[in-house]
Structures are given as structure tokens and as C-alpha cells.
Design an enzyme around this catalytic site. Structure first.
Site, PDB file in Angstrom:
ATOM      1  N   GLY A  12       0.815  -1.139  -0.097  1.00 21.73           N
ATOM      2  CA  GLY A  12      -0.083  -0.243   0.040  1.00 21.73           C
ATOM      3  C   GLY A  12       0.846   1.329  -0.049  1.00 21.73           C
ATOM      4  N   ARG A  15       0.279   5.466  -1.916  1.00 20.66           N
ATOM      5  CA  ARG A  15      -0.199   6.843  -1.257  1.00 20.66           C
ATOM      6  C   ARG A  15      -0.219   6.636   0.021  1.00 20.66           C
ATOM      7  NH1 ARG A  15      -6.210   5.941  -1.682  1.00 20.66           N
ATOM      8  NH2 ARG A  15      -6.465   4.139  -3.003  1.00 20.66           N
ATOM      9  N   ILE A  17       0.302   6.690   4.254  1.00 21.59           N
ATOM     10  CA  ILE A  17       0.911   6.380   5.150  1.00 21.59           C
ATOM     11  C   ILE A  17       2.419   5.362   4.509  1.00 21.59           C
ATOM     12  CG2 ILE A  17       1.237   5.071   7.480  1.00 21.59           C
ATOM     13  CD1 ILE A  17      -1.418   5.923   8.146  1.00 21.59           C
ATOM     14  N   ASP A  66      -3.686  -7.333  -5.774  1.00 23.15           N
ATOM     15  CA  ASP A  66      -4.523  -7.260  -4.607  1.00 23.15           C
ATOM     16  C   ASP A  66      -4.100  -7.765  -3.310  1.00 23.15           C
ATOM     17  OD1 ASP A  66      -6.516  -7.359  -2.869  1.00 23.15           O
ATOM     18  OD2 ASP A  66      -8.137  -7.841  -4.357  1.00 23.15           O
ATOM     19  N   ASN A  93       1.313  -2.551   5.170  1.00 23.01           N
ATOM     20  CA  ASN A  93       0.751  -1.323   5.477  1.00 23.01           C
ATOM     21  C   ASN A  93      -0.679  -1.290   4.557  1.00 23.01           C
ATOM     22  OD1 ASN A  93       0.326   1.731   5.786  1.00 23.01           O
ATOM     23  ND2 ASN A  93       0.327   1.545   3.651  1.00 23.01           N
ATOM     24  N   SER A 146      -3.026  -0.059  14.598  1.00 27.62           N
ATOM     25  CA  SER A 146      -3.720   0.893  14.691  1.00 27.62           C
ATOM     26  C   SER A 146      -3.996   1.227  16.162  1.00 27.62           C
ATOM     27  CB  SER A 146      -5.240   1.188  14.023  1.00 27.62           C
ATOM     28  OG  SER A 146      -6.004   1.974  14.365  1.00 27.62           O
ATOM     29  N   SER A 148      -6.820   1.486  16.683  1.00 26.26           N
ATOM     30  CA  SER A 148      -8.161   0.857  16.589  1.00 26.26           C
ATOM     31  C   SER A 148      -7.900  -0.564  17.252  1.00 26.26           C
ATOM     32  CB  SER A 148      -8.934   0.982  15.380  1.00 26.26           C
ATOM     33  OG  SER A 148      -9.106   2.414  15.257  1.00 26.26           O
ATOM     34  N   GLN A 156     -16.905   0.648  12.666  1.00 24.61           N
ATOM     35  CA  GLN A 156     -15.881  -0.087  12.511  1.00 24.61           C
ATOM     36  C   GLN A 156     -15.719  -1.512  13.091  1.00 24.61           C
ATOM     37  OE1 GLN A 156     -13.162   3.006  14.309  1.00 24.61           O
ATOM     38  NE2 GLN A 156     -12.084   3.485  12.317  1.00 24.61           N
ATOM     39  N   TYR A 159     -13.614  -3.465  10.898  1.00 18.85           N
ATOM     40  CA  TYR A 159     -12.216  -3.297  10.913  1.00 18.85           C
ATOM     41  C   TYR A 159     -11.187  -3.228  12.094  1.00 18.85           C
ATOM     42  CZ  TYR A 159      -8.686   0.715  10.310  1.00 18.85           C
ATOM     43  OH  TYR A 159      -7.312   1.532  10.431  1.00 18.85           O
ATOM     44  N   LYS A 163      -7.203  -4.872  13.185  1.00 20.97           N
ATOM     45  CA  LYS A 163      -5.966  -4.142  13.676  1.00 20.97           C
ATOM     46  C   LYS A 163      -5.669  -4.986  15.001  1.00 20.97           C
ATOM     47  CE  LYS A 163      -5.711  -1.948  10.100  1.00 20.97           C
ATOM     48  NZ  LYS A 163      -4.615  -1.552   9.420  1.00 20.97           N
ATOM     49  N   ASN A 197     -10.073   8.166   5.563  1.00 26.58           N
ATOM     50  CA  ASN A 197     -10.855   8.794   6.373  1.00 26.58           C
ATOM     51  C   ASN A 197     -11.488   9.894   5.704  1.00 26.58           C
ATOM     52  OD1 ASN A 197      -8.780  10.273   6.929  1.00 26.58           O
ATOM     53  ND2 ASN A 197      -8.478   9.098   8.806  1.00 26.58           N
TER      54      ASN A 197
HETATM   55  P1  NAD Z   1      -4.810   5.214   2.212  1.00 31.04           P
HETATM   56  O1  NAD Z   1      -6.062   4.730   1.909  1.00 31.04           O
HETATM   57  O2  NAD Z   1      -4.221   6.531   1.958  1.00 31.04           O
HETATM   58  O3  NAD Z   1      -3.760   3.961   2.054  1.00 31.04           O
HETATM   59  C1  NAD Z   1      -4.302   2.788   1.757  1.00 31.04           C
HETATM   60  C2  NAD Z   1      -3.223   1.890   1.219  1.00 31.04           C
HETATM   61  O4  NAD Z   1      -3.642   0.535   1.014  1.00 31.04           O
HETATM   62  C3  NAD Z   1      -3.398   2.531  -0.254  1.00 31.04           C
HETATM   63  O5  NAD Z   1      -2.168   2.602  -0.949  1.00 31.04           O
HETATM   64  C4  NAD Z   1      -4.133   1.581  -1.114  1.00 31.04           C
HETATM   65  O6  NAD Z   1      -3.708   1.512  -2.407  1.00 31.04           O
HETATM   66  C5  NAD Z   1      -3.719   0.163  -0.438  1.00 31.04           C
HETATM   67  N1  NAD Z   1      -4.724  -0.893  -0.521  1.00 31.04           N
HETATM   68  C6  NAD Z   1      -6.022  -0.899  -0.394  1.00 31.04           C
HETATM   69  N2  NAD Z   1      -6.519  -2.096  -0.582  1.00 31.04           N
HETATM   70  C7  NAD Z   1      -5.556  -2.830  -1.230  1.00 31.04           C
HETATM   71  C8  NAD Z   1      -5.625  -3.862  -1.731  1.00 31.04           C
HETATM   72  N3  NAD Z   1      -6.694  -4.746  -1.876  1.00 31.04           N
HETATM   73  N4  NAD Z   1      -4.490  -4.445  -2.341  1.00 31.04           N
HETATM   74  C9  NAD Z   1      -3.479  -3.714  -2.172  1.00 31.04           C
HETATM   75  N5  NAD Z   1      -3.392  -2.292  -1.629  1.00 31.04           N
HETATM   76  C10 NAD Z   1      -4.431  -1.951  -1.043  1.00 31.04           C
HETATM   77  O7  NAD Z   1      -5.128   5.153   3.838  1.00 31.04           O
HETATM   78  P2  NAD Z   1      -3.732   5.314   5.000  1.00 31.04           P
HETATM   79  O8  NAD Z   1      -4.420   5.923   5.968  1.00 31.04           O
HETATM   80  O9  NAD Z   1      -2.346   5.888   4.251  1.00 31.04           O
HETATM   81  O10 NAD Z   1      -3.708   3.738   5.528  1.00 31.04           O
HETATM   82  C11 NAD Z   1      -2.600   2.718   5.559  1.00 31.04           C
HETATM   83  C12 NAD Z   1      -2.735   1.865   6.678  1.00 31.04           C
HETATM   84  O11 NAD Z   1      -2.912   2.644   7.871  1.00 31.04           O
HETATM   85  C13 NAD Z   1      -4.124   1.169   6.493  1.00 31.04           C
HETATM   86  O12 NAD Z   1      -3.818  -0.032   6.861  1.00 31.04           O
HETATM   87  C14 NAD Z   1      -4.882   1.789   7.966  1.00 31.04           C
HETATM   88  O13 NAD Z   1      -5.667   0.903   8.300  1.00 31.04           O
HETATM   89  C15 NAD Z   1      -3.866   2.142   8.757  1.00 31.04           C
HETATM   90  N6  NAD Z   1      -4.105   3.183   9.726  1.00 31.04           N
HETATM   91  C16 NAD Z   1      -4.747   4.323   9.175  1.00 31.04           C
HETATM   92  C17 NAD Z   1      -4.937   5.574  10.141  1.00 31.04           C
HETATM   93  C18 NAD Z   1      -5.616   6.543   9.500  1.00 31.04           C
HETATM   94  O14 NAD Z   1      -6.123   7.307  10.301  1.00 31.04           O
HETATM   95  N7  NAD Z   1      -5.507   6.991   8.423  1.00 31.04           N
HETATM   96  C19 NAD Z   1      -4.955   5.170  11.396  1.00 31.04           C
HETATM   97  C20 NAD Z   1      -4.533   3.911  11.797  1.00 31.04           C
HETATM   98  C21 NAD Z   1      -4.139   2.991  10.954  1.00 31.04           C
HETATM   99  C1  RM4 Z   2      -7.855   4.413  12.377  1.00 33.50           C
HETATM  100  C2  RM4 Z   2      -8.697   5.160  13.429  1.00 33.50           C
HETATM  101  C3  RM4 Z   2      -8.920   6.129  12.629  1.00 33.50           C
HETATM  102  C4  RM4 Z   2      -9.591   6.113  11.516  1.00 33.50           C
HETATM  103  C5  RM4 Z   2      -8.959   5.478  10.533  1.00 33.50           C
HETATM  104  C6  RM4 Z   2      -9.637   5.153   9.298  1.00 33.50           C
HETATM  105  O1  RM4 Z   2      -7.448   3.074  12.991  1.00 33.50           O
HETATM  106  O2  RM4 Z   2      -9.767   4.345  13.659  1.00 33.50           O
HETATM  107  O3  RM4 Z   2      -9.677   7.341  13.549  1.00 33.50           O
HETATM  108  O4  RM4 Z   2      -9.963   7.653  10.799  1.00 33.50           O
HETATM  109  O5  RM4 Z   2      -8.565   4.145  11.187  1.00 33.50           O
END
Ligand code: NAD
Ligand code: RM4
Length: 256
Positions: A12, A15, A17, A66, A93, A146, A148, A156, A159, A163, A197
Site C-alpha cells: 500500500g 499513497r 502512510i 490485490d 501497511n 492502529s 483501533s 468500524q 475493521y 487491527k 477517512n
Molecule cells: P490510504 O487509503 O491512503 O492507503 C491505503 C493503502 O492501501 C493504499 O495505498 C491502497 O492502495 C492500499 N490498498 C488498499 N486495498 C488494497 C488491496 N486490496 N491491495 C493492495 N493494496 C491495497 O490510507 P492510509 O491511512 O494511508 O492507510 C494505510 C494503513 O494505515 C491502513 O492499514 C490503515 O488501516 C492504517 N491506519 C490508518 C489510520 C488513519 O487514520 N489514516 C490510522 C490507523 C491505521
Molecule cells: C484508524 C482510526 C482512525 C480512522 C482510521 C480509518 O484506525 O480508527 O480514527 O480514521 O482508522
């Protein structure tokens, strides 16, 4: 240069994180396999990230697929071996969070979330770990879990268990892989403003409520995860395994 000449895979990574982590890994001297879903948009995003990383004088290659397909992890691992000669760092990620109420949760949404966030991460971690174990020179695995994993979310329910599962996976892998010198840790981001989000936080009341919970006074940015991800992957964390690191601006501890 905390990761000089290390060979990293980030899932992932096109884009959010994952992108911020991949970029910082390159700044710190690593070569990176950019995992992405393999659609037109993610291919373009990966291409632009490769350009950015190459401008830093490091190597980057992309691998579409995927992550919910149990074979994708093996393809990512093979790409690292073919391109860089092995794997030193694996960051799980990729993830989704299609916010949805519990009582009318569509079965498809639940299964897609579990298959992407947990089952996909499991098989990808396994593929990377097998290569690291065969290489015989250790390695480091980081799962992006997370906050979470520790707290709930009414929309969630599909979800948060993934996590918590990732956190538990790192705990168990830390034991299973310690004999091979492979460290396994979890990163626990709080609320980081990304595409995952965007819709949820477009509700201004909710956005303000989330910000008010954060002692540091702002939502996180993807770059906030980059330093912690470098630390856990680096030699500075050589005695750190089975640990979980909250990166949430203090949100978790903020009871009163
Ligand atoms: P994002 O949507 O920008 O990134 C998600 C990434 O996962 C993208 O690059 C997307 O292409 C990839 N992805 C999604 N489905 C996929 C699939 N089926 N196959 C391959 N790649 C796939 O969001 P983000 O916030 O950067 O999320 C990254 C990670 O961080 C996630 O695991 C998310 O749960 C975790 N996270 C995010 C937050 C937050 O608040 N943004 C908080 C805690 C944890
Ligand atoms: C995280 C946490 C955040 C939410 C993202 C999608 O784990 O729950 O609050 O915005 O996921």
C-alpha cells in the site's frame, strides 16, 4: 542514513502512510519495492513515487496486486529478490476501512475488510518471513496496526478486529521469528488525515471531535509515521521486538 542499502518492501505504498514510509526509507538509504493494488490510479501513483525515490539516488520498483489474494505476498517477495537480491524490511501497511454501521453490515464488506487487512497481511508477512529466514541474516517486519487495535468504533466493527489481529500477529511472529534474528513490531497510528477517512472526516462535527481528543491538537499527517517506521526498521531498535508503538498525538491516553 539509518537504512543504508537495506532492501524494503512496503505494501500500500503508492499513497498515504505507506507512501510517506517508502519515501523516508529511501531518504535513509534503502531501496524499496512499492506494493500497490495494480489499478490504473495506483500504477500512476507508484510511477510518480519511483521518480521521487530515484531523484534521491535510490532504487525503487513497483509490484501491483490485490493484497487480499494470498499469492500477492509471494509476488512482492520475489520482486525484492529479483530486483535487489533479498529482503531486509517488510512493512505490512495496505488496508481499508469502509465505515459502516454494525446492524446492517453487508457480508461482502465484512469479508473484504478481513481479507484485505488481516488475511492479506498474514500471507504477505509469511512470504517475506520465509525469504528472510532462508537468507539467514535476520530482518525486520512492521505491521501498520492502529489505535483501533485498542479501542472501538461503532462504524468500524469489521475493521477494529483486523487491527487487533495485526497487533497479535506481530506479538506471535516476534516469538516465532526471533530464532532467525527477525524482529516484528506494530505501529499504531491514531487518526491520520488520508484518503481512508476523507469521507468520514468530511463531517465537520466529527472532525472537530476527533481533533479535540488529541492532546497535541491536530490530526496526524502521513509523515508522522515515517520516523517511527524508520526507527523500528533500523539498528537503533535492535533489541525491540514484539513491541507496539502508538503514534497518535496522545489520543489514546486522553481520558481527562
Ligand atoms: P490510504 O487509503 O491512503 O492507503 C491505503 C493503502 O492501501 C493504499 O495505498 C491502497 O492502495 C492500499 N490498498 C488498499 N486495498 C488494497 C488491496 N486490496 N491491495 C493492495 N493494496 C491495497 O490510507 P492510509 O491511512 O494511508 O492507510 C494505510 C494503513 O494505515 C491502513 O492499514 C490503515 O488501516 C492504517 N491506519 C490508518 C489510520 C488513519 O487514520 N489514516 C490510522 C490507523 C491505521
Ligand atoms: C484508524 C482510526 C482512525 C480512522 C482510521 C480509518 O484506525 O480508527 O480514527 O480514521 O482508522
Amino acid at each position: 542514513m539509518l537504512l543504508k542499502d537495506k532492501r524494503a518492501i512496503v505494501t500500500g505504498a503508492s499513497r498515504g502512510i505507506g507512501r510517506a514510509i517508502a519515501l523516508e526509507y529511501a531518504r535513509q538509504g534503502a531501496n524499496v519495492v512499492i506494493g500497490h493494488p495494480g489499478n490504473d490510479t495506483s500504477k500512476e501513483e507508484a510511477a510518480s513515487l519511483i521518480t521521487e525515490i530515484e531523484a534521491l539516488g535510490r532504487l525503487a520498483v513497483e509490484q501491483g496486486g490485490d493484497i487480499s489474494d494470498p499469492d500477492t505476498g509471494e509476488a512482492l517477495a520475489q520482486k525484492a529478490v529479483d530486483s535487489f537480491g533479498g529482503i531486509d524490511i517488510f512493512v505490512s501497511n495496505a488496508g481499508i476501512c469502509p465505515f459502516h454501521a454494525f446492524l446492517d453490515m453487508p457480508r461482502e464488506t465484512y469479508l473484504r475488510t478481513i481479507n484485505t487487512n488481516l488475511n492479506g497481511a498474514y500471507f504477505a508477512t509469511l512470504a517475506a518471513a520465509r525469504r528472510m529466514a532462508d537468507q539467514g541474516c535476520g530482518g525486520t517486519i512492521i505491521a501498520v496496526s492502529s489505535i483501533s487495535a485498542l479501542v472501538g468504533g461503532g462504524n468500524q466493527t469489521h475493521y477494529t478486529p483486523t487491527k487487533a489481529g495485526l497487533l497479535s500477529l506481530m506479538n506471535s511472529c516476534a516469538i516465532a521469528l526471533a530464532p532467525y534474528g527477525i524482529r516484528c513490531n506494530a505501529l499504531l497510528p491514531g487518526t491520520i488525515a488520508t484518503d481512508i477517512n476523507k469521507d468520514d472526516l468530511s463531517d465537520e462535527k466529527k472532525r472537530q471531535r476527533m481533533i479535540e481528543r488529541i492532546p497535541l491538537g491536530r490530526l496526524g499527517r502521513p509523515e508522522d509515521l515515517a520516523g517511527p517506521a524508520v526507527f523500528l526498521a533500523s539498528k537503533m531498535a535492535q533489541y525491540v521486538t514484539g513491541a507496539s508503538l502508538l503514534v497518535d498525538g496522545g489520543a489514546f491516553v486522553n481520558l481527562q
